[in-house]
Design a protein around this motif. Structure first.
Motif, PDB file in Angstrom:
ATOM      1  N   GLU A 324     -13.507 -42.701  26.611  1.00 57.55           N
ATOM      2  CA  GLU A 324     -14.334 -43.879  26.345  1.00 57.55           C
ATOM      3  C   GLU A 324     -15.499 -43.535  25.429  1.00 57.55           C
ATOM      4  OE1 GLU A 324     -15.321 -45.024  30.310  1.00 57.55           O
ATOM      5  OE2 GLU A 324     -13.303 -45.793  30.753  1.00 57.55           O
ATOM      6  N   LEU A 325     -16.138 -42.387  25.662  1.00 62.47           N
ATOM      7  CA  LEU A 325     -17.286 -41.987  24.849  1.00 62.47           C
ATOM      8  C   LEU A 325     -16.864 -41.692  23.414  1.00 62.47           C
ATOM      9  CD1 LEU A 325     -20.301 -41.340  24.763  1.00 62.47           C
ATOM     10  CD2 LEU A 325     -19.747 -39.007  25.486  1.00 62.47           C
ATOM     11  N   LEU A 326     -15.734 -41.025  23.239  1.00 61.66           N
ATOM     12  CA  LEU A 326     -15.253 -40.708  21.904  1.00 61.66           C
ATOM     13  C   LEU A 326     -14.969 -41.986  21.116  1.00 61.66           C
ATOM     14  CD1 LEU A 326     -14.386 -38.292  20.077  1.00 61.66           C
ATOM     15  CD2 LEU A 326     -12.055 -38.670  20.904  1.00 61.66           C
ATOM     16  N   ALA A 327     -14.294 -42.932  21.756  1.00 67.25           N
ATOM     17  CA  ALA A 327     -13.955 -44.182  21.079  1.00 67.25           C
ATOM     18  C   ALA A 327     -15.187 -45.006  20.752  1.00 67.25           C
ATOM     19  CB  ALA A 327     -12.984 -44.992  21.938  1.00 67.25           C
ATOM     20  N   SER A 328     -16.108 -45.125  21.700  1.00 67.79           N
ATOM     21  CA  SER A 328     -17.286 -45.972  21.496  1.00 67.79           C
ATOM     22  C   SER A 328     -18.293 -45.360  20.538  1.00 67.79           C
ATOM     23  CB  SER A 328     -17.964 -46.263  22.843  1.00 67.79           C
ATOM     24  OG  SER A 328     -18.433 -45.066  23.450  1.00 67.79           O
ATOM     25  N   THR A 329     -18.189 -44.052  20.304  1.00 67.60           N
ATOM     26  CA  THR A 329     -19.148 -43.366  19.432  1.00 67.60           C
ATOM     27  C   THR A 329     -18.586 -43.096  18.038  1.00 67.60           C
ATOM     28  OG1 THR A 329     -20.087 -42.269  21.373  1.00 67.60           O
ATOM     29  CG2 THR A 329     -20.675 -41.364  19.222  1.00 67.60           C
ATOM     30  N   THR A 330     -17.300 -42.764  17.959  1.00 70.52           N
ATOM     31  CA  THR A 330     -16.711 -42.389  16.667  1.00 70.52           C
ATOM     32  C   THR A 330     -15.609 -43.339  16.200  1.00 70.52           C
ATOM     33  OG1 THR A 330     -14.931 -41.000  17.590  1.00 70.52           O
ATOM     34  CG2 THR A 330     -17.100 -39.967  17.284  1.00 70.52           C
ATOM     35  N   GLY A 331     -15.131 -44.206  17.094  1.00 72.80           N
ATOM     36  CA  GLY A 331     -14.033 -45.100  16.727  1.00 72.80           C
ATOM     37  C   GLY A 331     -12.666 -44.470  16.859  1.00 72.80           C
ATOM     38  N   ILE A 332     -12.596 -43.258  17.412  1.00 69.03           N
ATOM     39  CA  ILE A 332     -11.321 -42.564  17.566  1.00 69.03           C
ATOM     40  C   ILE A 332     -10.835 -42.727  19.000  1.00 69.03           C
ATOM     41  CG2 ILE A 332     -10.146 -40.333  17.490  1.00 69.03           C
ATOM     42  CD1 ILE A 332     -12.221 -39.499  15.374  1.00 69.03           C
ATOM     43  N   PHE A 333      -9.665 -43.333  19.156  1.00 68.67           N
ATOM     44  CA  PHE A 333      -9.067 -43.541  20.467  1.00 68.67           C
ATOM     45  C   PHE A 333      -8.073 -42.411  20.706  1.00 68.67           C
ATOM     46  CE2 PHE A 333      -6.269 -46.617  23.176  1.00 68.67           C
ATOM     47  CZ  PHE A 333      -6.715 -46.007  24.332  1.00 68.67           C
ATOM     48  N   SER A 334      -8.379 -41.554  21.652  1.00 67.12           N
ATOM     49  CA  SER A 334      -7.567 -40.368  21.908  1.00 67.12           C
ATOM     50  C   SER A 334      -6.831 -40.474  23.242  1.00 67.12           C
ATOM     51  CB  SER A 334      -8.451 -39.121  21.939  1.00 67.12           C
ATOM     52  OG  SER A 334      -7.752 -37.978  22.403  1.00 67.12           O
ATOM     53  N   GLU A 335      -5.647 -39.893  23.293  1.00 68.74           N
ATOM     54  CA  GLU A 335      -4.993 -39.752  24.589  1.00 68.74           C
ATOM     55  C   GLU A 335      -5.759 -38.695  25.388  1.00 68.74           C
ATOM     56  OE1 GLU A 335      -1.042 -38.293  24.695  1.00 68.74           O
ATOM     57  OE2 GLU A 335      -1.446 -36.492  23.549  1.00 68.74           O
ATOM     58  N   PRO A 336      -5.536 -38.615  26.715  1.00 65.57           N
ATOM     59  CA  PRO A 336      -6.306 -37.677  27.543  1.00 65.57           C
ATOM     60  C   PRO A 336      -6.273 -36.231  27.060  1.00 65.57           C
ATOM     61  CG  PRO A 336      -5.153 -39.236  28.937  1.00 65.57           C
ATOM     62  CD  PRO A 336      -4.675 -39.508  27.537  1.00 65.57           C
ATOM     63  N   ALA A 337      -5.114 -35.752  26.616  1.00 62.45           N
ATOM     64  CA  ALA A 337      -4.999 -34.349  26.205  1.00 62.45           C
ATOM     65  C   ALA A 337      -5.819 -34.032  24.966  1.00 62.45           C
ATOM     66  CB  ALA A 337      -3.535 -33.990  25.961  1.00 62.45           C
TER      67      ALA A 337
END
Length: 393
Positions: A324-337
């Motif tokens: 959630e933090l990665l997406a909300s800060t950088t716009g990158i939606f990552s899978e858990p791994a």
């Protein structure tokens, strides 16, 4: 021309069809590493920042045979200043590969190698990403694809397998059990294997991520590179890639590679820190790195010790927060791994003035099961008008 060398006894083999491991050391201790005639390779700093991984042909064990080769790799290295408190944060976003996974780098090597050896059937055991990658990248060839996966495979990855037309066997067993079963059936039938670690050529594809990080960062090495770890092949590949560029004089220093595992699936970390080789039951929301019998354990530990890096672990709760933090800060939606890298960085004590690179190995749309999607109220048009009338009154 290349040679194959046992990671344990260092016996050297010529490449030949069906050669995967050392005869003397077996499939776990006898994984092979690919060696080139480095003295004859003269590389200059003229690689393109956005070209495919096949621009590194001098350091690859296969030639290009498929129309997809020009579209694997070359994923963006995104740079952010003063994010998460760090002066410079880079994100290698391999969720932008064709199958939305870092595993494409290995799969395209496997497909080309299978073509060169004249194989008519290729197989793979996977938690999902490697399988969906192979199925999609091999769909256009006449080579048949058979896939073995745990029945818990995320729906996004299963969908990729289904539309690619692969022969799929979802099995009610752990990844490690599925891996063993796939080898028993696949090798008995003489099929080509795309299984990590067992096939020494896959690491050669995965090392190209390291090459690209260097090239895209203007031949400057980051201070630290974080990557999620399951079987150990990607981290081995990154270590090997950085070392090859260093030995060839293309960089002046090696980045320290940090392998991040889920706390409840940290077998490789334990072995690295001194435990004897062992197998354990593991469970984590990060399915791509949920491995209790890492097949590239020897190589990963050896390469990481030579690199000077280390392993760390994070909890499932920290992983979810990092998605959630990665997406909300950088716009990158990552899978858990992939998001484990941010969780690891935030848990580390690395000084804020160091340059950091996070390797994101898969797109978040491949596994949304751990994202809390709250119930969203639907509105009539009249309610929307009324809402904004009040908002601006």
């Amino acid at each position: 021309m290349h040679k194959l060398r046992c990671i344990t006894c260092e016996k050297v083999y010529d490449p030949q069809k069906g050669r995967y491991t050392c005869d003397d050391c077996g499939p776990l201790l006898g994984t092979l590493e690919v060696l080139y005639d480095y003295e004859s390779i003269k590389l200059e700093k003229n690689f393109k920042k956005k070209a495919s991984m096949f621009q590194f042909a001098e350091l690859l064990p296969v030639s290009s045979h498929t129309p997809l080769d020009d579209f694997i790799g070359g994923t963006p290295l995104m740079t952010f200043d003063h994010v998460f408190g760090y002066d410079k944060l880079m994100i290698k976003n391999d969720g932008m590969n064709l199958s939305a996974s870092y595993k494409d780098r290995a799969s395209i090597i496997a497909v080309n190698r299978a073509i060169e050896e004249g194989n008519d059937h290729i197989f793979c055991a996977s938690t999902g990403n490697a399988a969906s990658s192979l199925a999609l990248l091999n769909a256009h060839t006449p080579i048949k694809t058979t896939i073995f996966v745990p029945s818990t495979i995320p729906s996004g990855k299963l969908a990729q397998l289904m539309v690619a037309g692969a022969h799929i066997f979802p099995i009610q067993a752990s990844y490690d059990e599925v891996f063993d079963l796939s080898l028993e059936i696949g090798l008995k039938n003489g099929w080509y294997t795309r299984n990590s670690a067992i096939n020494p050529y896959l690491l050669e594809g995965k090392k190209t991520g390291a090459f690209e990080i260097i090239v895209q960062n203007n031949y400057e090495s980051p201070d630290y590179v974080f990557v999620g770890v399951g079987d150990g092949t990607i981290i081995s590949g990154l270590c090997k890639g950085f070392k090859e560029f260093y030995d060839l004089g293309l960089i002046d220093n090696l980045p320290k590679v940090i392998g991040v595992q889920a706390e409840n699936a940290s077998t490789l970390k334990k072995v690295f820190e001194g435990h004897d080789l062992f197998v354990e039951d593991v469970q984590t929301i990060a399915d791509s790195i949920s491995v209790g019998n890492p097949r590239d354990v020897v190589k990963a530990c050896k390469y990481l010790k030579e690199n000077g890096g280390y392993f760390m672990s994070v909890t499932d709760e920290e992983i979810v927060k990092s998605i959630e933090l990665l997406a909300s800060t950088t716009g990158i939606f990552s899978e858990p791994a992939g998001a484990v890298t941010l969780a690891g960085l935030l848990k580390s004590d690395i000084p804020k003035d160091k340059s950091i690179c996070l390797v994101i190995t898969g797109n978040g749309l491949k596994d949304t099961s751990n994202i809390k999607i709250t119930e969203v109220k639907s509105y009539t048009k009249e309610e929307v008008y009324e809402y904004f009338r009040k908002e601006h009154s």
